[in-house]
Design a protein around this motif. Structure first.
Motif, PDB file in Angstrom:
ATOM      1  N   GLY A  61       9.545  -1.361  -9.058  1.00  0.00           N
ATOM      2  CA  GLY A  61      10.811  -2.065  -9.014  1.00  0.00           C
ATOM      3  C   GLY A  61      11.920  -1.334  -8.289  1.00  0.00           C
ATOM      4  N   LEU A  62      11.569  -0.292  -7.530  1.00  0.00           N
ATOM      5  CA  LEU A  62      12.569   0.444  -6.771  1.00  0.00           C
ATOM      6  C   LEU A  62      12.874  -0.215  -5.430  1.00  0.00           C
ATOM      7  CD1 LEU A  62      11.253   4.071  -7.419  1.00  0.00           C
ATOM      8  CD2 LEU A  62      13.235   2.971  -8.473  1.00  0.00           C
ATOM      9  N   VAL A  63      11.906  -0.973  -4.953  1.00  0.00           N
ATOM     10  CA  VAL A  63      12.031  -1.613  -3.642  1.00  0.00           C
ATOM     11  C   VAL A  63      11.512  -3.049  -3.732  1.00  0.00           C
ATOM     12  CG1 VAL A  63      11.188  -1.596  -1.252  1.00  0.00           C
ATOM     13  CG2 VAL A  63      11.802   0.555  -2.373  1.00  0.00           C
ATOM     14  N   GLU A  64      12.171  -3.929  -3.002  1.00  0.00           N
ATOM     15  CA  GLU A  64      11.721  -5.318  -2.898  1.00  0.00           C
ATOM     16  C   GLU A  64      11.682  -5.680  -1.422  1.00  0.00           C
ATOM     17  OE1 GLU A  64      12.720  -9.745  -4.793  1.00  0.00           O
ATOM     18  OE2 GLU A  64      14.201  -8.123  -4.909  1.00  0.00           O
ATOM     19  N   HIS A 118       0.813  -1.214   0.000  1.00  0.00           N
ATOM     20  CA  HIS A 118       0.000   0.000   0.000  1.00  0.00           C
ATOM     21  C   HIS A 118       0.849   1.269   0.000  1.00  0.00           C
ATOM     22  CE1 HIS A 118      -3.654  -2.333   0.767  1.00  0.00           C
ATOM     23  NE2 HIS A 118      -2.958  -3.013   1.660  1.00  0.00           N
ATOM     24  N   GLY A 119       0.209   2.371  -0.415  1.00  0.00           N
ATOM     25  CA  GLY A 119       0.805   3.686  -0.322  1.00  0.00           C
ATOM     26  C   GLY A 119       2.086   3.852  -1.115  1.00  0.00           C
ATOM     27  N   ILE A 120       2.942   4.742  -0.624  1.00  0.00           N
ATOM     28  CA  ILE A 120       4.206   5.041  -1.297  1.00  0.00           C
ATOM     29  C   ILE A 120       5.063   3.798  -1.410  1.00  0.00           C
ATOM     30  CG2 ILE A 120       6.391   6.277  -1.001  1.00  0.00           C
ATOM     31  CD1 ILE A 120       4.782   8.622   0.122  1.00  0.00           C
ATOM     32  N   GLN A 121       5.085   3.005  -0.341  1.00  0.00           N
ATOM     33  CA  GLN A 121       5.885   1.783  -0.376  1.00  0.00           C
ATOM     34  C   GLN A 121       5.365   0.809  -1.427  1.00  0.00           C
ATOM     35  OE1 GLN A 121       6.882  -1.869   2.623  1.00  0.00           O
ATOM     36  NE2 GLN A 121       6.817   0.169   3.518  1.00  0.00           N
ATOM     37  N   GLY A 122       4.050   0.673  -1.506  1.00  0.00           N
ATOM     38  CA  GLY A 122       3.467  -0.217  -2.502  1.00  0.00           C
ATOM     39  C   GLY A 122       3.799   0.225  -3.921  1.00  0.00           C
ATOM     40  N   ARG A 123       3.752   1.537  -4.169  1.00  0.00           N
ATOM     41  CA  ARG A 123       4.097   2.046  -5.499  1.00  0.00           C
ATOM     42  C   ARG A 123       5.571   1.837  -5.811  1.00  0.00           C
ATOM     43  NH1 ARG A 123       0.419   6.028  -3.779  1.00  0.00           N
ATOM     44  NH2 ARG A 123       2.059   7.498  -3.209  1.00  0.00           N
ATOM     45  N   ALA A 124       6.419   1.978  -4.794  1.00  0.00           N
ATOM     46  CA  ALA A 124       7.855   1.745  -4.991  1.00  0.00           C
ATOM     47  C   ALA A 124       8.128   0.290  -5.355  1.00  0.00           C
ATOM     48  CB  ALA A 124       8.624   2.129  -3.731  1.00  0.00           C
TER      49      ALA A 124
END
Length: 233
Positions: free
Chosen positions: A29-32, A19-25
């Protein structure tokens, strides 16, 4: 950046990363964010992840073997050099500077403890750093891991649409953030400061700086003292 979370409750971590900013990241593919459950690495037929502490006392302690197995499995997939961080009330208090340092890493493993903590031998042999959210005790490290991930992810380049937004936030300059206002300009007789309507960016910047200093001095005298000391050094 990759986060490998060692946890008995992986669904807690997965829920936040969707969810949110983390979910979009994550979607971009910016965050795993990966989870590893120590229950999958137990060595007895009961699948035990905890046991009574030597020397007696209340509660249970997370066992060395399942945690070691989960960490070993995470390291196979983690970027080289990823540190192991244990969420512990005995650790250094997490702050914005630490979040910025973590945001510069390629990856990290987060160990979320439960019960009375983890076997000390694991900390001595495999943990690189201990981090705490503050001087209080929670039932587990999952919420602390979620807070750490959230604060770190938003500082990773490309995650936020406007990178400058992180530069004016509370703690980024050693001060609390200045007050923020939006429409309507007058609400029940409360009008926003005239300077914000002036269009004079230099005066607005001066006002915001002054308000940051005023709020910090009033609400967080500890931060103000540290800020003042930093200016003198």
């Amino acid at each position: 950046m990759r986060f490998d979370v060692i946890t008995l409750f992986p669904e807690m971590i997965r829920a936040q990363s969707a969810h949110g900013i983390q979910g979009r990241a994550v979607e971009r593919g910016l965050v795993e964010v990966m989870t590893w459950n120590p229950r999958d690495y137990t060595q007895d037929r009961h699948g035990s992840v905890d046991d009574r502490p030597y020397g007696g006392g209340p509660g249970m302690v997370m066992k060395y073997e399942p945690l070691t197995g989960a960490l070993a499995a995470a390291r196979v997939r983690a970027p080289a050099g990823s540190p192991v961080v244990y969420l512990s009330p005995q650790g250094r208090v997490f702050d914005q500077a630490t979040a910025r340092r973590f945001a510069g890493l390629q990856g990290m493993a987060l160990l979320a403890g439960r019960y009375e903590g983890v076997d000390e031998r694991l900390i001595e042999s495999q943990v690189d750093e201990e981090v705490s959210l503050g001087d209080f005790v929670m039932t587990g490290g999952e919420l602390a891991a979620q807070a750490l991930i959230d604060a770190t992810v938003r500082l990773i380049p490309g995650v936020l649409g406007n990178a400058a937004s992180t530069e004016e936030e509370s703690f980024s300059q050693g001060l609390l953030e200045h007050p923020q206002y939006t429409r309507p300009s007058n609400w029940q007789g409360r009008a926003i400061p005239d300077v914000l309507m002036s269009g004079h960016h230099g005066e607005i910047a001066k006002w915001r700086r002054a308000m940051s200093e005023k709020l910090t001095q009033k609400r967080r005298p500890d931060l103000w003292t540290a800020y003042q000391a930093g200016r003198k050094s």
